[in-house]
Design an enzyme around this catalytic site. Structure first.
Site, short mmCIF file in Angstrom:
data_model
loop_
_atom_site.label_atom_id
_atom_site.label_comp_id
_atom_site.label_asym_id
_atom_site.label_seq_id
_atom_site.Cartn_x
_atom_site.Cartn_y
_atom_site.Cartn_z
N HIS A 55 12.74 114.87 19.92
CA HIS A 55 12.17 113.53 20.15
C HIS A 55 12.95 112.50 19.36
CE1 HIS A 55 10.10 114.68 16.45
NE2 HIS A 55 9.64 113.45 16.31
N HIS A 57 12.43 110.20 16.96
CA HIS A 57 12.21 109.66 15.60
C HIS A 57 13.47 109.83 14.73
CE1 HIS A 57 7.55 109.87 15.96
NE2 HIS A 57 8.04 108.73 16.40
N ASP A 59 14.08 110.65 11.71
CA ASP A 59 14.27 111.84 10.85
C ASP A 59 14.71 113.05 11.67
OD1 ASP A 59 11.46 111.68 11.77
OD2 ASP A 59 11.15 113.51 10.61
N HIS A 60 14.82 112.90 13.01
CA HIS A 60 15.29 113.97 13.89
C HIS A 60 16.62 113.62 14.56
CE1 HIS A 60 11.31 116.04 13.77
NE2 HIS A 60 11.01 114.85 13.29
N HIS A 113 2.87 113.53 20.33
CA HIS A 113 3.44 112.92 19.12
C HIS A 113 4.29 111.71 19.54
CE1 HIS A 113 5.16 112.66 15.11
NE2 HIS A 113 6.37 112.77 15.60
N ASP A 136 7.96 118.03 16.18
CA ASP A 136 6.76 117.53 15.51
C ASP A 136 5.53 117.68 16.41
OD1 ASP A 136 8.39 116.84 13.41
OD2 ASP A 136 8.12 114.66 13.63
N HIS A 174 9.07 120.30 10.03
CA HIS A 174 8.65 119.86 8.69
C HIS A 174 7.97 120.98 7.92
CE1 HIS A 174 9.32 115.46 9.10
NE2 HIS A 174 9.06 115.67 10.38
FE FE Z 1 9.47 114.23 12.02
ZN ZN Z 2 8.37 112.71 14.63
#
Ligand code: FE
Ligand code: ZN
Length: 263
Positions: A55, A57, A59-60, A113, A136, A174
């Site tokens: 996805h 985001h 942090d990915h 998410h 996530d 995570h």
């Molecule tokens: Fe994340």
């Molecule tokens: Zn995420």
């Protein structure tokens, strides 16, 4: 045989590297940061050959620019999200061929998410066991927050994940297991599988050990977001909501909201 190693990034992310015990090919899942990946792979003489993204985001996806510039990689990602350098848009039922690994992954649409979130499933075969790269969506002991999708979408996604084999190893993005199980214990105080897993996870974390991956069978027994039909969880959710609950999506929505109020 397939091997999977987790490269820690930021405070609690894992960037999963799918390779083999014999070759130098590696596929990277959700590289939110490039530097730790380049350092870890260089030290091992491994070459990343593909990026898989669940996805959008940061942090990915934050490491994609630099990794593509450095290695010139194809980027496999969700068709309905904005993913930098995406060369292969993916959706439900698509397969990702990983020629250097001698196997393929199946794509699942798992919105909730984010609206276009996908997961990558490897069915057990001659080169490796069943594995789910869930991003996530499903976390060990929990699930992602609903930033874009509806409770009904997320519950439907989790229901389809729950139908996968118990021995599927869940590789989420995570390290949230300890906090997730602390909530699971509040929701089902008499579930001894949760009590035991929480103790084991706390002991592992005290030693700095990862608690991901975990087998899906253990998730089915302990993760409140896969347990909408467990009587004690239902009673707890009804007590929190102050009304009777019947539909799985409704139970899921209440439990998700309950945990949100505690985070
Ligand atoms: Fe994340
Ligand atoms: Zn995420």
């Amino acid at each position: 045989m397939l091997t999977v190693q987790g490269i820690p990034a930021f405070d609690d992310n894992y960037i999963w590297c799918i390779g083999t015990d014999s070759g130098t090919y590696t596929a990277l899942v959700d590289p939110g940061d490039a530097e730790p990946v380049i350092a870890a792979l260089h030290a091992q003489g491994l070459t990343p050959r593909a990026i898989l993204v669940t996805h959008h985001h940061p942090d990915h996806t934050g490491g994609i620019d630099q990794l593509v510039a450095h290695y010139g990689l194809p980027v496999f990602g969700p068709a309905h999200e904005n993913i930098p350098h995406r060369s292969h848009p993916l959706g439900e039922g698509d397969t990702v061929e990983l020629p250097g690994l001698g196997t393929r992954l199946r794509v699942m649409d798992v919105p909730g998410h984010t609206r276009g979130h996908i997961a990558f499933y490897h069915a057990a075969d001659a080169v490796g066991p069943a594995m789910l790269f869930s991003g996530d969506t499903l976390f060990t002991g929990g699930c992602g927050r609903l930033f874009e999708g509806t409770p009904a979408q997320m519950q439907d996604a989790l229901q389809r994940i729950r139908a996968l084999p118990d021995d599927t190893q869940v590789y989420c993005a995570h390290e949230y297991t300890e906090a997730n199980l602390a909530f699971a214990h509040i929701a089902e105080p008499h579930n001894s599988a949760i009590t035991e897993r929480l103790a084991a996870v706390r002991a592992a974390r005290r030693q700095g050990l990862p608690t991901v991956p975990a087998p899906l069978g253990l998730e089915k027994a302990t993760n409140p977001f896969l347990r909408w039909d467990a009587p004690e969880l239902l009673r707890s959710a009804e007590a929190f909501a102050g009304r009777p609950l019947t539909e799985p999506a409704e139970i899921f929505a209440v439990v998700r909201h309950w945990k949100d109020t505690l985070d």
